[in-house]
Design a protein around this motif. Structure first.
Motif, PDB file in Angstrom:
ATOM      1  N   UNK A  67       1.032  -1.295   0.146  1.00  0.00           N
ATOM      2  CA  UNK A  67      -0.104   0.176   0.183  1.00  0.00           C
ATOM      3  C   UNK A  67       0.711   0.996  -0.029  1.00  0.00           C
ATOM      4  N   UNK A  68       0.849   2.137  -1.095  1.00  0.00           N
ATOM      5  CA  UNK A  68       1.734   3.393  -1.275  1.00  0.00           C
ATOM      6  C   UNK A  68       0.854   4.262  -1.505  1.00  0.00           C
ATOM      7  N   UNK A  69       1.163   5.585  -0.823  1.00  0.00           N
ATOM      8  CA  UNK A  69       0.320   6.773  -1.398  1.00  0.00           C
ATOM      9  C   UNK A  69       1.347   7.807  -1.554  1.00  0.00           C
ATOM     10  N   UNK A  70       1.080   9.008  -2.401  1.00  0.00           N
ATOM     11  CA  UNK A  70       1.981   9.866  -2.794  1.00  0.00           C
ATOM     12  C   UNK A  70       2.344   9.454  -3.912  1.00  0.00           C
ATOM     13  N   UNK A  71       3.535   9.965  -4.540  1.00  0.00           N
ATOM     14  CA  UNK A  71       4.413   9.647  -5.616  1.00  0.00           C
ATOM     15  C   UNK A  71       4.689   8.061  -5.630  1.00  0.00           C
ATOM     16  N   UNK A  72       4.218   7.266  -6.524  1.00  0.00           N
ATOM     17  CA  UNK A  72       4.801   5.792  -6.345  1.00  0.00           C
ATOM     18  C   UNK A  72       5.623   5.622  -7.619  1.00  0.00           C
TER      19      UNK A  72
END
Length: 443
Positions: A67-72
């Motif tokens: 789970x990644x948020x912001x710029x990936x």
């Protein structure tokens, strides 16, 4: 008792064996080069500000997730898993959820968001080795790949000589894990070059123990692989599940290289000869305990010879060792036949071979048949009588005999005439091209 004990040990260990699997999980956002098309690579860029994914077993047990948020950042991650245990009824659910955009090489761009799932059964994962999303949609990937059962080991139940097999002998291969893995895990393949792999026939496949002869696999060409290795493994094309198990295929017997067959001379006669030519003579204490002719289609047995054969005759013309069948009779007209035989060494069975590459077809010659009709001379004491002969079946040229002496016959409208006859009884015989007669004719 020793063999029974070893088999019992094998089966008890097989059923206690835990099913484990090895696989990779790949996740990430696609880098610049997306697809390699006919015109070369396409340079589209995917950017994600949110990327969540998961791989679950039976919808509840999480195997892996992210789970990644912001710029990936663009890029892919591969995580290797080994010896993971799954239940036979397992189903795998792969989910992805992303927010982002795509910039096409044409200069246009737009939103590209995903929220989707896919699933696969354990059986399908074993067969296909893959489940999930591969760089799509929106350049996102989350997938299981290189899925395979782990620690499968092939053994040969023929314990006395596990890496050798004689012609005609059964190969009995086994693999640990019976009862723990789905049957699709026991997918057998063979190869004659350790490069190109072929599935075993359906009737012999997808089972923890399989039995077959090399001839069943290779057909008539099996003799081309005598004294060569044959390779076996578990797995699917490009995805082996086990190490390669190698068996050397040996004839363990003289090889029948050629059959000389001579048709019956006349209809309903016995076969004139069946001679079998071998590549070598029998060795000391080696013999053939049985040899016979077998119908290549229905398996019917003919000319069953059970007399022990201890040596062959050397044929100086053919430069081969020859066995000639005695007491020949008849076969089924138009059927094709092979030779089968069982060799022994010190009264122990060795090679059991069938000469499928040198078959012969039994042909019963066409039957000769004819009828006659006599015409008396036109007046008493005359000699203008004749006999009309109608040949209803047979192969020309025909020969005609009157009272045992060959005579000429005139032909008219397909009938034959012996002319200039006195009024008396005559014995008429007709022979065909092979000098055969009408065995039912009343002369």
């Amino acid at each position: 008792m020793r063999i029974l004990y070893l088999l019992f040990f094998l089966f008890t260990n097989a059923f206690c064996y835990s099913q484990t699997y090895d696989f990779d999980i790949v996740d990430g956002v696609l880098c610049n080069t997306c697809w390699e098309g006919a015109q070369g690579p396409t340079y589209n860029t995917f950017e994600a500000t949110k990327f969540a994914w998961s791989v679950k077993q039976n919808s509840t047990i999480t195997i892996a997730s992210g789970n990644k948020n912001g710029y990936v950042p663009n890029g892919k991650n591969t995580t290797i898993y080994t010896n993971k245990i799954f239940a036979l009824e397992s189903t795998f659910l792969i989910s992805i959820n992303s927010t982002g955009s795509v910039h096409y090489e044409s200069g246009s761009s737009g939103a590209c968001n995903t929220n989707t799932t896919t699933s696969s059964t354990l059986d399908n994962l074993i067969i296909n080795g893959f489940a999930g999303f591969s760089d799509s949609p929106c350049g996102i990937t989350a997938r299981i790949t290189r899925f395979r059962p782990s620690n499968l080991v092939i053994t040969n139940l023929n314990l006395e000589n596990p890496n050798n097999v004689c012609g005609g002998e059964m190969v009995n291969l086994s693999v640990n894990g019976a009862g723990s893995y789905p049957v699709v895990a026991f997918h057998w393949q063979y190869s004659v070059d350790n490069s190109t792999w072929i599935d075993l026939p359906i009737a012999k496949n997808n089972r923890a123990i399989t039995g077959f002869s090399i001839q069943e696999l290779l057909g008539n060409s099996h003799i081309n692989y005598f004294n060569k290795p044959i390779y076996f493994r578990l797995g699917y094309i490009g995805r082996p599940f086990s190490d390669t198990f190698t068996i050397t295929y040996s004839p363990c017997a003289p090889v029948a290289e050629r059959i000389f067959y001579k048709d019956p001379k006349c209809n309903a006669d016995n076969i004139q000869a069946i001679d079998v030519f071998f590549d070598r003579d029998l060795k000391q204490n080696e013999d053939i305990s049985i040899m016979y002719v077998v119908d290549a289609v229905n398996g019917a047995i003919f000319f069953h010879n059970t007399a022990i054969i201890e040596s062959f005759t050397f044929d100086s013309e053919a430069q081969k060792f020859k066995y000639s069948f005695p007491n020949l009779g008849k076969l089924e007209n138009g059927h094709t036949y092979n030779i089968k035989y069982q060799t022994r060494l010190n009264e122990q069975n060795t090679g059991a071979l069938e000469s499928t590459d040198t078959p012969f077809t039994y042909v019963d010659p066409e039957k000769l048949s004819f009828t006659t009709k006599g015409e008396l001379p036109s007046c008493v004491g005359g000699n203008d009588g004749f006999i009309e002969i109608t040949i209803t079946n047979g192969i020309s040229p025909f020969h005609f005999y009157k009272d045992g002496v060959e005579v000429s016959a005139e032909v008219n409208n397909g009938k034959y005439y012996i002319k200039n006859l006195d009024a008396k009884n005559y014995s008429i015989k007709v022979t065909d091209a092979a000098d055969c007669i009408d065995k039912n004719a009343n002369e």
